[in-house]
Motif scaffolding. Structure first.
Motif, short mmCIF file in Angstrom:
data_model
loop_
_atom_site.label_atom_id
_atom_site.label_comp_id
_atom_site.label_asym_id
_atom_site.label_seq_id
_atom_site.Cartn_x
_atom_site.Cartn_y
_atom_site.Cartn_z
N ARG A 97 0.83 -1.21 0.00
CA ARG A 97 0.00 0.00 0.00
C ARG A 97 0.86 1.25 0.00
N GLY A 98 2.01 1.19 0.66
CA GLY A 98 2.93 2.31 0.57
C GLY A 98 3.43 2.51 -0.85
N LEU A 99 3.74 1.43 -1.54
CA LEU A 99 4.20 1.53 -2.93
C LEU A 99 3.08 2.03 -3.85
N ILE A 100 1.85 1.63 -3.57
CA ILE A 100 0.72 2.14 -4.35
C ILE A 100 0.59 3.65 -4.15
N ALA A 101 0.69 4.11 -2.92
CA ALA A 101 0.60 5.54 -2.64
C ALA A 101 1.68 6.30 -3.39
N LYS A 102 2.90 5.77 -3.40
CA LYS A 102 4.01 6.45 -4.09
C LYS A 102 3.79 6.47 -5.60
N THR A 103 3.21 5.39 -6.14
CA THR A 103 2.96 5.35 -7.59
C THR A 103 1.88 6.35 -7.98
#
Length: 503
Positions: A234-240
Motif C-alpha cells: 500500500r505504501g508503494l501504491i501511494a508512491k505510484t
C-alpha cells in the motif's frame, strides 16, 4: 525458520530452476522459458518460494547490478546515487574517486558507464526472477488455490511492480510525459527482446501488479521485515499514484499505511541526542524500530558484507571504509538551513553536515564515536527501505493537494510533534503552502534514505546545489534534466534489436 537462515540455503533450492547458467545472472533479454519454469515448479513445489527469496537477496547482495564494482550492492547503492542526483546529498570529498562521476554528472551521459548498467541490470533481474515465480504459478492472471502460493505470487508481483516503478523514474527524463516510449516491459520469463513501451504503460503495469499484490497478500503475516506485506504494498501504491499526481488515490493509500499502526520513530531513535550513549539510534537495527516497515536484518555471518562494499561503508564515518577517509557525504547546506532552531534532527549532523548523529553502526559508542574506529569491517548493521514517517508526510502532501487542509495539518503535526518543541507554525501556514512544506519535511526527515529523488520528480521540482558542494555549487537543475537520469546501457541497445535509441 527465519528469512536470513532461509536465504543461506537458497542455493540448493534454486538449483531446480537453473540449466547451465545461474539465472540470477541473466539480463532481461536472456530468460528461461515458460516450460522450464513450469517443469521446475512441478519437480519441486518450493521452487517459487526459493526464487522469491532469491529476489530478496538481490536487494542487498554485492554484484546484483552485474558488476564487481564496490558500489554494486542492490537498493541502497542506488539510493545513494539518487540522493546525490537530487541535490540533497552533497559529495564532500573525492578521495578514491568513489561516485565522483555521479556528483560531476558525467556518468549519466555515458551509456557505457557502469553507473547506468547497474540499476538496469539489478532491476531487470528482479523483474526476471519475479516472472519466474509468477510463470511457475500459472501466469499473470492466476489466483493460486493455496494461501501460501497466493502470498508467494503476491510478493513476486509487488517486487516486479517496484522494479518498474523504480525504472520509470531513473530512466525517463520527465515522468509527466506519459506518452513517451521509454522502457521494455517483460510480462513473462518467455518474453524476449521487447521494444520500449510508453511511460503510461510502464506505470500502469506497475500499478496493476501492486493492486493484485494488495489483494493476494490479504492476511499475510511475514516472518521478517525483508518480506513485503500488504502494508508495504500500500505504501508503494501511494508512491505510484503520487508520481502520477493522482492526489486523491495517493491520500487514500497513504492513510491506509498510517492506519496500519506503525509508530513514528521517536526523537532518540532518529538522532544522537546530547547526553545519550548512542545505543538506541543509528538506524542500525530494524527489528528494534517498529517504525521501519521494510528492510533487511544483516548479520556478519549471514550476509558476509564487507564494509568496503556496503551502504554503511559509504555513509557511516565510524565504519572501516570510505566515509571516514576522504569520501564523505553530507546534507546540502541550503537544505540544512530549513531546520528550525528547536528541531531535534539538528543533532543528526556534524559541523560539516555529515550524518554523524543519524547513521552510525552498532557499537560505535564503544569507541567514543571516533572516525574510522571500527570494528565494523564486516557489516552487521541493518538496512531499511521504507518507514512509516514517509507516509505521514506523503499523506499531508496529498491531502493538501486535494484541499483537505485540516487532514494535511494533522499528519504533518503527528510527525513534527516528535521533532519540534513548537509546531504552531503549521497552523499559521497558508493552505497553499502545506503541500510544499510536507515535501520539504520529507526531504529533511528522510535524508540519506533514498527518497529525495522520487520527491523531486513527484513535485516536478528544480533543485539548486548549496555552497558546500564540490561540483556545480549554486547551480540549478530541473527534474527533467538529462544529467539527472540514467542512460539505457549501451550493451542493451546493442543486444536488443528492438531498442535503438536513448530516451
Amino acid at each position: 525458520m527465519k528469512t536470513k537462515i532461509k536465504i543461506a540455503i537458497i542455493g540448493g533450492l534454486l538449483a531446480f530452476t537453473s540449466c547451465e547458467k545461474d539465472f540470477l545472472d541473466v539480463l532481461p533479454t536472456e530468460t528461461l522459458s515458460q516450460e522450464q519454469v513450469t517443469e521446475a515448479a512441478t519437480v519441486n513445489p518450493n521452487v517459487g518460494k526459493a526464487t522469491l527469496l532469491g529476489i530478496y537477496e538481490n536487494l542487498y547482495r554485492r554484484g546484483s547490478g552485474g558488476t564487481d564494482d564496490q558500489e554494486d550492492f542492490g537498493i541502497t547503492s542506488q539510493y545513494m546515487n539518487l540522493d546525490i542526483l537530487s541535490a540533497d546529498m552533497a559529495h564532500l570529498g573525492k578521495s578514491y574517486s568513489r561516485q565522483r562521476d555521479i556528483s560531476e554528472l558525467t556518468a549519466t551521459l555515458d551509456p557505457d558507464n557502469n553507473n547506468n548498467l547497474r540499476p538496469w541490470t539489478f532491476l531487470y533481474r528482479v523483474i526476471n526472477l519475479s516472472n519466474l515465480v509468477i510463470d511457475g504459478a500459472g501466469g499473470n492472471d492466476v489466483v493460486p488455490d493455496t494461501e501460501n502460493a497466493r502470498y508467494t505470487v503476491g510478493q513476486a508481483k509487488a517486487l516486479r511492480g517496484y522494479a518498474y516503478f523504480f525504472l520509470a523514474h531513473v530512466f525517463a527524463n520527465d515522468i509527466s510525459d506519459l506518452s513517451k516510449n521509454v522502457l521494455p516491459i517483460y510480462r513473462s520469463a518467455s518474453d524476449l527482446e521487447q521494444p520500449k513501451s510508453s511511460l503510461q504503460d510502464v506505470f500502469d503495469f506497475a500499478l496493476n501488479d501492486f493492486l493484485d499484490a494488495e489483494t493476494l497478500l490479504e492476511g499475510y503475516v511475514r516472518e521478517d521485515k525483508i518480506e513485503i506485506n500488504q502494508d508495504v504494498v500500500r505504501g508503494l501504491i501511494a508512491k505510484t499514484y503520487g508520481a502520477l499526481n493522482n492526489w486523491q488515490q495517493t491520500e487514500i493509500y497513504a492513510k491506509k499505511v498510517i492506519d496500519a499502526g506503525y509508530p513514528i520513530m521517536t526523537a532518540d531513535e532518529v538522532a544522537l541526542l546530547p547526553g545519550e550513549d548512542g545505543s538506541v539510534g543509528g538506524f542500525n537495527d530494524i527489528n528494534s524500530i517498529p517504525g521501519v516497515m521494510w528492510g533487511i536484518d544483516i548479520t556478519a555471518a549471514g550476509q558476509g558484507l564487507a564494509s568496503l562494499f556496503s551502504w554503511w561503508g559509504f555513509m557511516d564515518q565510524y565504519s572501516y571504509s570510505y566515509a571516514a577517509v576522504g569520501n564523505p557525504k553530507g546534507m546540502d547546506s541550503d537544505l540544512h538551513a530549513n531546520f528550525r532552531a528547536d528541531d531535534i534532527r539538528l543533532n543528526q549532523w556534524s559541523d560539516d553536515l555529515r550524518p554523524a548523529g543519524k547513521f552510525y553502526y552498532k557499537g560505535a559508542e564503544l569507541n567514543g564515536f571516533t572516525n574510522f574506529s571500527g570494528p565494523q569491517t564486516n557489516i552487521d548493521s541493518d538496512s531499511h527501505y521504507m518507514r512509516v514517517s514517509e507516509f505521514y508526510l506523503l499523506h499531508a502532501e496529498a491531502a493538501a493537494e486535494n484541499g483537505n487542509f485540516s487532514g494535511s495539518r494533522i499528519s504533518l503535526k503527528a510527525l513534527l510533534d516528535l521533532r519540534l518543541t513548537d509546531t504552531s507554525y503549521i497552523d499559521a501556514l497558508s493552505d497553499g503552502a502545506l503541500a510544499d512544506e510536507a515535501a520539504l519535511q520529507a526531504r529533511l526527515e528522510l535524508w540519506g534514505e533514498g527518497q529525495s529523488y522520487f520527491i523531486m520528480k513527484r513535485r516536478r521540482e528544480t533543485r539548486t546545489r548549496g555552497a558546500n558542494w564540490l561540483d556545480f555549487a549554486g547551480q540549478s537543475f530541473s527534474h527533467t534534466d538529462e544529467r539527472l537520469t540514467f542512460e539505457i546501457p549501451q550493451d542493451e541497445i546493442t543486444g536488443n534489436p528492438n531498442i535503438s535509441d536513448q530516451n
